[in-house]
Every structure is written in structure tokens, then in C-alpha cells.
Design a protein around this motif. Structure first.
Motif, PDB file in Angstrom:
ATOM      1  N   ALA A 190      -5.562  -0.134  -2.887  1.00 24.47           N
ATOM      2  CA  ALA A 190      -4.246  -0.525  -2.372  1.00 24.47           C
ATOM      3  C   ALA A 190      -3.983   0.106  -0.996  1.00 24.47           C
ATOM      4  O   ALA A 190      -3.431  -0.546  -0.103  1.00 24.47           O
ATOM      5  CB  ALA A 190      -3.157  -0.113  -3.353  1.00 24.47           C
ATOM      6  N   GLU A 191      -4.372   1.376  -0.829  1.00 23.31           N
ATOM      7  CA  GLU A 191      -4.179   2.049   0.462  1.00 23.31           C
ATOM      8  C   GLU A 191      -5.078   1.434   1.526  1.00 23.31           C
ATOM      9  O   GLU A 191      -4.669   1.271   2.688  1.00 23.31           O
ATOM     10  CB  GLU A 191      -4.460   3.538   0.311  1.00 23.31           C
ATOM     11  N   ARG A 192      -6.306   1.099   1.131  1.00 23.54           N
ATOM     12  CA  ARG A 192      -7.213   0.456   2.084  1.00 23.54           C
ATOM     13  C   ARG A 192      -6.657  -0.897   2.522  1.00 23.54           C
ATOM     14  O   ARG A 192      -6.700  -1.257   3.701  1.00 23.54           O
ATOM     15  CB  ARG A 192      -8.595   0.276   1.441  1.00 23.54           C
ATOM     16  N   ALA A 193      -6.115  -1.640   1.572  1.00 24.83           N
ATOM     17  CA  ALA A 193      -5.527  -2.935   1.902  1.00 24.83           C
ATOM     18  C   ALA A 193      -4.339  -2.767   2.851  1.00 24.83           C
ATOM     19  O   ALA A 193      -4.123  -3.592   3.754  1.00 24.83           O
ATOM     20  CB  ALA A 193      -5.087  -3.654   0.627  1.00 24.83           C
ATOM     21  N   MET A 194      -3.572  -1.680   2.666  1.00 20.69           N
ATOM     22  CA  MET A 194      -2.406  -1.454   3.523  1.00 20.69           C
ATOM     23  C   MET A 194      -2.814  -1.215   4.967  1.00 20.69           C
ATOM     24  O   MET A 194      -2.221  -1.779   5.889  1.00 20.69           O
ATOM     25  CB  MET A 194      -1.585  -0.275   3.006  1.00 20.69           C
ATOM     26  N   ILE A 195      -3.826  -0.378   5.215  1.00 15.51           N
ATOM     27  CA  ILE A 195      -4.188  -0.112   6.604  1.00 15.51           C
ATOM     28  C   ILE A 195      -4.863  -1.333   7.225  1.00 15.51           C
ATOM     29  O   ILE A 195      -4.752  -1.559   8.440  1.00 15.51           O
ATOM     30  CB  ILE A 195      -5.058   1.159   6.748  1.00 15.51           C
ATOM     31  N   GLU A 196      -5.551  -2.131   6.428  1.00 15.55           N
ATOM     32  CA  GLU A 196      -6.107  -3.369   6.968  1.00 15.55           C
ATOM     33  C   GLU A 196      -4.992  -4.351   7.310  1.00 15.55           C
ATOM     34  O   GLU A 196      -5.056  -5.044   8.332  1.00 15.55           O
ATOM     35  CB  GLU A 196      -7.088  -3.977   5.975  1.00 15.55           C
ATOM     36  N   ASP A 197      -3.962  -4.398   6.466  1.00 16.87           N
ATOM     37  CA  ASP A 197      -2.791  -5.222   6.785  1.00 16.87           C
ATOM     38  C   ASP A 197      -2.107  -4.710   8.053  1.00 16.87           C
ATOM     39  O   ASP A 197      -1.603  -5.500   8.862  1.00 16.87           O
ATOM     40  CB  ASP A 197      -1.799  -5.202   5.622  1.00 16.87           C
TER      41      ASP A 197
ATOM     42  N   PHE B 279      -2.375   9.060   7.967  1.00 19.87           N
ATOM     43  CA  PHE B 279      -2.991   9.912   6.947  1.00 19.87           C
ATOM     44  C   PHE B 279      -3.953   9.117   6.079  1.00 19.87           C
ATOM     45  O   PHE B 279      -4.966   9.644   5.606  1.00 19.87           O
ATOM     46  CB  PHE B 279      -1.919  10.595   6.094  1.00 19.87           C
ATOM     47  N   ALA B 280      -3.650   7.833   5.861  1.00 19.19           N
ATOM     48  CA  ALA B 280      -4.596   6.991   5.136  1.00 19.19           C
ATOM     49  C   ALA B 280      -5.863   6.787   5.961  1.00 19.19           C
ATOM     50  O   ALA B 280      -6.980   6.847   5.433  1.00 19.19           O
ATOM     51  CB  ALA B 280      -3.945   5.653   4.791  1.00 19.19           C
TER      52      ALA B 280
ATOM     53  N   GLN C 107      -3.648   2.235  16.943  1.00 22.40           N
ATOM     54  CA  GLN C 107      -4.836   1.402  17.090  1.00 22.40           C
ATOM     55  C   GLN C 107      -6.109   2.247  17.065  1.00 22.40           C
ATOM     56  O   GLN C 107      -7.123   1.851  16.477  1.00 22.40           O
ATOM     57  CB  GLN C 107      -4.760   0.603  18.399  1.00 22.40           C
ATOM     58  N   ASN C 108      -6.041   3.433  17.659  1.00 22.32           N
ATOM     59  CA  ASN C 108      -7.206   4.317  17.639  1.00 22.32           C
ATOM     60  C   ASN C 108      -7.521   4.778  16.224  1.00 22.32           C
ATOM     61  O   ASN C 108      -8.694   4.779  15.802  1.00 22.32           O
ATOM     62  CB  ASN C 108      -6.949   5.534  18.534  1.00 22.32           C
ATOM     63  N   ALA C 109      -6.497   5.181  15.461  1.00 24.15           N
ATOM     64  CA  ALA C 109      -6.721   5.618  14.083  1.00 24.15           C
ATOM     65  C   ALA C 109      -7.293   4.486  13.231  1.00 24.15           C
ATOM     66  O   ALA C 109      -8.224   4.691  12.441  1.00 24.15           O
ATOM     67  CB  ALA C 109      -5.416   6.135  13.477  1.00 24.15           C
ATOM     68  N   LEU C 110      -6.740   3.288  13.386  1.00 32.29           N
ATOM     69  CA  LEU C 110      -7.242   2.134  12.644  1.00 32.29           C
ATOM     70  C   LEU C 110      -8.678   1.812  13.037  1.00 32.29           C
ATOM     71  O   LEU C 110      -9.504   1.439  12.187  1.00 32.29           O
ATOM     72  CB  LEU C 110      -6.343   0.922  12.889  1.00 32.29           C
TER      73      LEU C 110
END
Length: 321
Positions: A294-301, A261-262, A71-74
Motif C-alpha cells: 500500500a505504501e509503495r502504491a502511494m509513492i507511485e501514485d 519517509f516512505a 521529485q528527487n526522493a521519488l
């Protein structure tokens, strides 16, 4: 009156040991079922079991630490959703000063490094440091007062009548302590399912299988090395338990690689270099490419999935009172 474990008075003709044992049991049940001691029983249940024993299970497999670190990384990457159980409760009681979860404070970058420090890896990645567990006294001021009788932080020496200070401190602690009545064992058990939930939501099953194969290969190589040094001494770990540990290790390894890492590439502060984990090697953060769409969408998901999972944990499922 007789003490708690003294046998009740019996006449000489009633010296049967079985009768004496029954009498002791009846006397004890009357004491424990007396409504006048209900508050004491709730106190023991809430603090002795809920927090005292529960603190050892809250993060027994790193599950609470993982939720907090992710949660902190996000959040730093701007991909987190508000999660009250993490943001308002767990972060409030397991703050950045808790070395069991945050080895060097809550990181604003180098999230994977902070996570592996949590697992015990030293900064040179060649040795392990000694882990410290979450202590109940770190979580709850009320526990310190009522379970440990620790009033060392109160100004008692300078007061001729310290009792009002103690009573006021206990009253204030009960009023403000979010963990009063919590069953931390139940909470830790429910948090343990978060990594598998993320795998399902983010469709990372193939990545997990690859990570699991790597973990099993690493463990096989380590076992062969130990076998050679110890002349074939067999492991005492049951096969099923070893499989569960390997899967948990693979889950953390894969999710850290995919998500943290993302998030690292989305850190807004470019001044702190990126630590690769290979010894002391550092990379200028400006040389890190930003996440692809695509990577940005993954961390938002991932942020949404984390929120969904935590919202499934109802307050009534981890509270005694």
C-alpha cells in the motif's frame, strides 16, 4: 539633445508648470514608444521583471524547493515519472550547488533531513541556520551579463580586444539560457498549488487535518512562551496570513512524513545510515522495513500526480517572450 528628465525648452510666454509637465510626458511617451527602443524595453521586461524580480517569488513559500526535493526522493525510490519542467529545466538552473534549495547537495538518501535543512534547521535540530535566497545571478548567466554587467568569468585581461569575447559570450548565453523570456513569478505562483493537489489525489485530507492541528498546537505553545517572556506583546501577523502559513506548514510536514519517509525505505544504497532527526541519532538502514504494498502504491501514485500537475503548467503561462 535634452537628457531623459530635462524639461523641454519653452519660451518665456509658455512657462505654465502644467504645460511643461504635459510636454515632458509627451516627450517621454514618444521616446518609450519609439520602435527603435523596443528591444531595450523587452530586455528590461524579460530580465528585470521576469528573472530579477521573479527569482524572489519563484521559491517564496518553498514551493519550488518542495517540488525538486519530492521529485528527487521519488526518483531515488524508483517511483518518479519523467517531468521535463523539473528534470530538464529547474534542475538545470537550480542544481545541487545552489545552497538556497540544496543545503548539502542533491541527496541520495535522508530526504527529510535535506528538506528540513532547506527550511533552515541546523543538524542538531535545536537551532536554525540562516537561510539564503535564490539569486537571479545563480539562475541565469545571461542575467549576469546583461543586467549585472558581470563578465568576471571571461578571459578579458589577456586579450587586447575583449569586445568580441564579450559579444560572443552574450550571444552564446542567449542561445543556451532556458530562462530567457521566463516569468518566474508566474511559475512560482503555479507551483504553489502542488501540495494541495497531492493531498486531493492521494486522499490525505484526514492526515492533513491532523497535521494542521499539531501545527496550531505547536504555534499556540510557542506564542504562550513568547507572551510570558514579552509580557503579553501581541503578534503583528494578520489572522488570515497566520492561517495560511499554518496550513502551508502542515502541508509540508504531512507530505514529507508520508512520502519522503516512505521513499527513504526504498533507497537502494544501504550503506548510508538513516538519520532520524533526533539529534545525531542514526539507524542502520538495513533495519528499516521496506514499504508495504500500500505504501509503495502511494509513492507511485505521488509520482504520477506530480507529473500530472506539472504537465498542467503550460509554457505559455510563465513566459513573457
Amino acid at each position: 539633445p535634452p537628457r531623459r528628465h530635462d524639461p523641454p525648452p519653452l519660451s518665456a510666454s509658455a512657462s505654465d508648470p502644467m504645460l511643461s509637465a504635459i510636454s515632458v510626458r509627451q516627450r517621454d511617451q514618444v521616446l518609450l514608444q519609439n520602435p527603435w527602443v523596443a528591444g531595450q524595453q523587452q530586455l528590461v521586461l524579460s530580465f528585470g521583471f521576469g528573472i530579477g524580480c521573479g527569482s524572489t517569488m519563484l521559491d517564496s513559500a518553498g514551493q519550488t524547493s518542495f517540488a525538486l526535493h519530492l521529485q528527487n526522493a521519488l526518483r531515488v525510490a524508483g517511483a518518479a515519472e519523467p517531468v521535463p519542467l523539473i528534470d530538464d529545466t529547474l534542475m538545470a538552473v537550480i542544481g545541487g550547488e545552489n545552497k538556497a534549495v540544496w543545503f548539502a547537495g542533491v541527496p541520495a538518501s535522508n530526504f527529510a533531513k535535506a528538506w528540513y535543512h532547506r527550511l533552515g534547521m541546523a543538524s542538531n535540530v535545536k537551532t536554525n541556520r540562516k537561510l539564503t535566497g535564490i539569486e537571479p545571478t545563480d539562475l541565469s548567466r545571461t542575467y549576469c551579463y546583461v543586467a549585472e554587467a558581470d563578465f568576471s568569468g571571461l578571459p578579458l585581461i589577456d586579450d587586447a580586444n575583449p569586445l568580441p569575447i564579450v559579444l560572443q559570450a552574450i550571444t552564446s548565453a542567449f542561445a543556451s539560457d532556458q530562462l530567457v523570456g521566463a516569468n518566474l513569478t508566474a511559475l512560482g505562483t503555479q507551483l504553489a498549488g502542488l501540495p494541495e493537489y497531492l493531498v486531493d489525489k492521494l486522499r490525505l485530507h484526514a492526515r492533513l487535518e491532523s497535521a494542521l492541528a499539531d501545527v496550531m498546537s505547536d504555534e499556540h505553545g510557542a506564542a504562550q512562551g513568547k507572551k510570558g517572556r514579552k509580557k503579553g506583546k501581541a503578534s503583528n501577523t494578520p489572522a488570515g496570513q497566520a492561517d495560511l502559513k499554518a496550513r502551508r506548514d502542515a502541508l509540508y510536514r504531512m507530505l514529507v512524513a508520508e512520502l519522503m519517509f516512505a521513499c527513504e525505505r526504498e533507497v537502494p544504497d544501504q550503506s548510508e545510515p538513516f538519520h532520524t532527526g533526533a539529534g545525531t541519532l542514526k539507524v542502520d538502514r538495513k533495519d528499516l522495513p521496506r514499504c508495504t504494498p500500500a505504501e509503495r502504491a502511494m509513492i507511485e501514485d505521488a509520482g504520477r500526480a506530480l507529473k500530472e500537475y506539472m504537465e498542467k503548467i503550460q509554457t505559455t503561462t510563465y513566459r513573457i517572450l
